[in-house]
Structures are given as C-alpha cells and as structure tokens.
Design a protein around this motif. Structure first.
Motif, PDB file in Angstrom:
ATOM      1  N   VAL A  41       0.843  -1.205   0.000  1.00  0.00           N
ATOM      2  CA  VAL A  41       0.000   0.000   0.000  1.00  0.00           C
ATOM      3  C   VAL A  41       0.875   1.250   0.000  1.00  0.00           C
ATOM      4  N   ASP A  42       1.924   1.229   0.806  1.00  0.00           N
ATOM      5  CA  ASP A  42       2.846   2.369   0.834  1.00  0.00           C
ATOM      6  C   ASP A  42       3.430   2.637  -0.558  1.00  0.00           C
ATOM      7  N   LEU A  43       3.753   1.580  -1.281  1.00  0.00           N
ATOM      8  CA  LEU A  43       4.279   1.741  -2.636  1.00  0.00           C
ATOM      9  C   LEU A  43       3.230   2.397  -3.535  1.00  0.00           C
ATOM     10  N   GLY A  44       1.964   2.029  -3.330  1.00  0.00           N
ATOM     11  CA  GLY A  44       0.890   2.669  -4.100  1.00  0.00           C
ATOM     12  C   GLY A  44       0.878   4.175  -3.903  1.00  0.00           C
ATOM     13  N   ASP A  50       4.397  10.117  -7.359  1.00  0.00           N
ATOM     14  CA  ASP A  50       5.247  10.143  -8.550  1.00  0.00           C
ATOM     15  C   ASP A  50       4.441  10.433  -9.826  1.00  0.00           C
ATOM     16  N   LYS A  51       3.168  10.807  -9.637  1.00  0.00           N
ATOM     17  CA  LYS A  51       2.285  11.148 -10.758  1.00  0.00           C
ATOM     18  C   LYS A  51       2.131   9.984 -11.743  1.00  0.00           C
ATOM     19  N   ASN A  52       2.023   8.783 -11.180  1.00  0.00           N
ATOM     20  CA  ASN A  52       1.808   7.590 -11.989  1.00  0.00           C
ATOM     21  C   ASN A  52       0.578   6.856 -11.447  1.00  0.00           C
ATOM     22  N   PRO A  53      -0.622   7.473 -11.629  1.00  0.00           N
ATOM     23  CA  PRO A  53      -1.822   6.917 -10.995  1.00  0.00           C
ATOM     24  C   PRO A  53      -2.242   5.558 -11.528  1.00  0.00           C
ATOM     25  N   PHE A  54      -1.968   5.271 -12.790  1.00  0.00           N
ATOM     26  CA  PHE A  54      -2.364   3.963 -13.329  1.00  0.00           C
ATOM     27  C   PHE A  54      -1.582   2.845 -12.648  1.00  0.00           C
ATOM     28  N   LYS A  55      -0.291   3.079 -12.410  1.00  0.00           N
ATOM     29  CA  LYS A  55       0.509   2.099 -11.675  1.00  0.00           C
ATOM     30  C   LYS A  55       0.011   1.991 -10.239  1.00  0.00           C
ATOM     31  N   ALA A  58      -3.023  -0.228 -10.107  1.00  0.00           N
ATOM     32  CA  ALA A  58      -2.662  -1.650 -10.209  1.00  0.00           C
ATOM     33  C   ALA A  58      -2.122  -2.175  -8.879  1.00  0.00           C
ATOM     34  N   ILE A  59      -1.235  -1.411  -8.266  1.00  0.00           N
ATOM     35  CA  ILE A  59      -0.632  -1.829  -6.992  1.00  0.00           C
ATOM     36  C   ILE A  59      -1.692  -1.911  -5.895  1.00  0.00           C
ATOM     37  N   THR A  64      -5.499  -4.397  -1.968  1.00  0.00           N
ATOM     38  CA  THR A  64      -6.812  -4.511  -1.333  1.00  0.00           C
ATOM     39  C   THR A  64      -7.470  -5.853  -1.619  1.00  0.00           C
ATOM     40  N   ALA A  65      -7.044  -6.537  -2.675  1.00  0.00           N
ATOM     41  CA  ALA A  65      -7.559  -7.884  -2.931  1.00  0.00           C
ATOM     42  C   ALA A  65      -7.094  -8.851  -1.852  1.00  0.00           C
TER      43      ALA A  65
END
Length: 303
Positions: A41-44, A50-55, A58-59, A64-65
C-alpha cells in the motif's frame, strides 16, 4: 534485520527525502523477497506522489484484494481512481474505507469534494457534516460548508463555519472574501468592506473582491469615485475579467457617462458573449436600454 526489512527501511527513508524513483526501486527489490500488504500500500502512495496513478491503481487493487480489511489501502485506491477519472469506483473505495473505519476523516472529505464536483449538494453537505463530526476544526470542510450555508442564506451558520476556518488560517485565498460576502448579505457593510480589503492585501487576492467593493460603494454608499477606483484597480490586475468591465459600465450608466458605459459594455461582451443576455434583462439598465447609445451598442454586438 532481514534483507526485506532493510530494503523497506531504505525505501521509506528515500520516500521521506522525496527521492521517489529510489524509493520505488527499493520497494520493488524488497518484494522479490516477500510481500507485506501494508508495504505494498505504501508503494501505491509513492506511485501517486510520482504522478503515476495507473501504476498506483494496479498496486492498490492488488493490495486490497489481499487485505480487504485495511482502510488505508482502500483510501489510496480511491485517490488513485480519482486521478485516472474513475469517479464511481473512487466513491465505492471511499465508502469501503468508512465501512472499515467510521472515523476516517479524509474519506468523508474526499467524498464531499466528489459530490461537490458532481453538483450533488445534498450528498456533499452530508459528507462535509460527517467530516466535521470527527474533525470539527477541519479548515476546508468548514470553509466549504460555510459557502453552502451562505448560498442558501443560512447566514448565521455560514458565518460560524467560515469564521472557524478563518481562525485556523486567515491567509488562505478567498477566506476573507467569503466573510465579506456573508457580512454584506447580513447588511453589516463596514465588516464586509474590512474583509474584502483584507482579501486584497494578500499576494494573490480573489479578483472579485474588487468587484464586490465597487458594488458596495456604488449601491450602498453612492460613493461613485470609490466604486470606480476599485473596478479600475481590479481591471488593472485582470484586464480580461468581464464582470469587472460590466460592473464598471453599470457605474458609468448611473453617472450618466454613456460614452464610457458603451465602451465598457462592448469590452465586457467581447470577453464573454453570454453577458449580452444578462445586459438585456438587467433591471438597472431599463432606462439606458431606451437610449440611442444602447441601440448603437446592441447593433454593434449583433453585427
């Protein structure tokens, strides 16, 4: 300390220094060893910064799954969904946060902002109220609900919440302006002038404070020179503001200076064509619309 713990510690240190690429690299290397959901979650959140919302999506969907009872994961996912334009999914994610932690203030506030943007006033209001239930001093929730109350003429409540925000941060853009609007509606004109003028002392004031001061001096005090001064000062800050040009034109009509009124109305309409319809129905201009000057203006605008 295990290799995993060492890498995660390095990732967090890099993140604190805002070295985002380095932080991501450490996280990715750590996850070759194992995955702890809280760290994922922290990586998300790092990807969001880092302005990479699509990544980030995914993370955080992956996180959350696995950890469907971790509210912070769903909160980050809601933020990521907003960034990629998936507003309905963002709403569901924030609602899941609240289901898991009913005191998660930012989830209520973000929902309020979404519904504000959707122009669903009732839902926005309800979530601002929830935000304030758990965080009575929340600056933006107080400011925004104050604007809601002002719009619907619950002026005592508008003043209470806006002053609460003001006491927390009196330098924020528009806070003094909002107080000016409320006091003007309450017919406390000296207080209104005080707060409009305070707004104008800020580095980047809200431009319509000039317009509202002009209106007060024109309509309440009949001090046309001061009204003219504030309109012209506002125009000097924003030459493309059609509202200032329109209001200055109306002032010139009151002063029987039809030549300057003509020029200002013409310029206002060049900047915003929708003003013509308003000009055609403005009661203040009933007499002016009977003049040759107005007929000439109308002909030029239609041509």
């Amino acid at each position: 300390m295990s290799k995993y713990d060492e890498l995660i510690a390095q990732a967090k240190t890099a993140y604190q220094k805002h070295e985002l690429a380095t932080a991501i690299a450490f996280y990715e290397e750590a996850f070759q060893e194992k995955i702890i959901v809280e760290d994922l979650v922290d990586l998300g959140f790092v990807y969001l910064d880092d302005k990479n919302p699509f990544k980030a999506v995914a993370i955080l969907e992956e996180a959350t799954a696995f950890a469907f009872d971790y509210p912070l994961g769903f909160y980050g996912l809601g933020m990521a969904y907003e960034e990629v334009g998936r507003r309905d999914d963002a709403i569901k994610a924030y609602q899941k946060v609240i289901e898991l932690d009913e005191a998660f203030v930012n989830a209520y506030f973000n929902l309020a902002l979404i519904y504000d943007d959707l122009e669903d006033e009732n839902q926005a209001y309800n979530y601002y109220k929830k935000t304030l239930l758990y965080a009575p001093g929340h600056f933006w929730a107080n400011l925004n609900i104050g604007s809601f109350y002002e719009k619907h003429d619950f002026l005592d409540l508008a003043l209470e919440h806006t002053l609460r925000a003001y006491r927390k941060n009196d330098q924020e853009k528009m806070i003094s302006y909002n107080l000016g609007v409320i006091y003007a509606k309450m017919k406390k004109y000296e207080e209104a002038i005080k707060y409009y003028q305070e707004e104008l002392k800020k580095p980047k004031p809200y431009i319509l404070a000039y317009s509202n001061l002009g209106l007060l001096y024109k309509d309440v005090y009949q001090d046309y020179k001061k009204a003219q001064y504030y309109y012209l000062e506002g125009i000097s800050q924003d030459k493309n503001n059609s509202i200032l040009w329109y209001n200055l034109a109306c002032l010139y009509v009151v002063m029987n200076d039809f030549e300057n009124a003509y020029n200002c109305f013409l310029y206002a309409n060049l900047k915003d064509k929708s003003i013509f319809k308003y000009m055609e129905n403005d009661e203040e201009l009933d007499m002016f619309r009977q003049t040759e000057t107005y007929q000439k203006l109308k002909q030029n605008l239609k041509g």
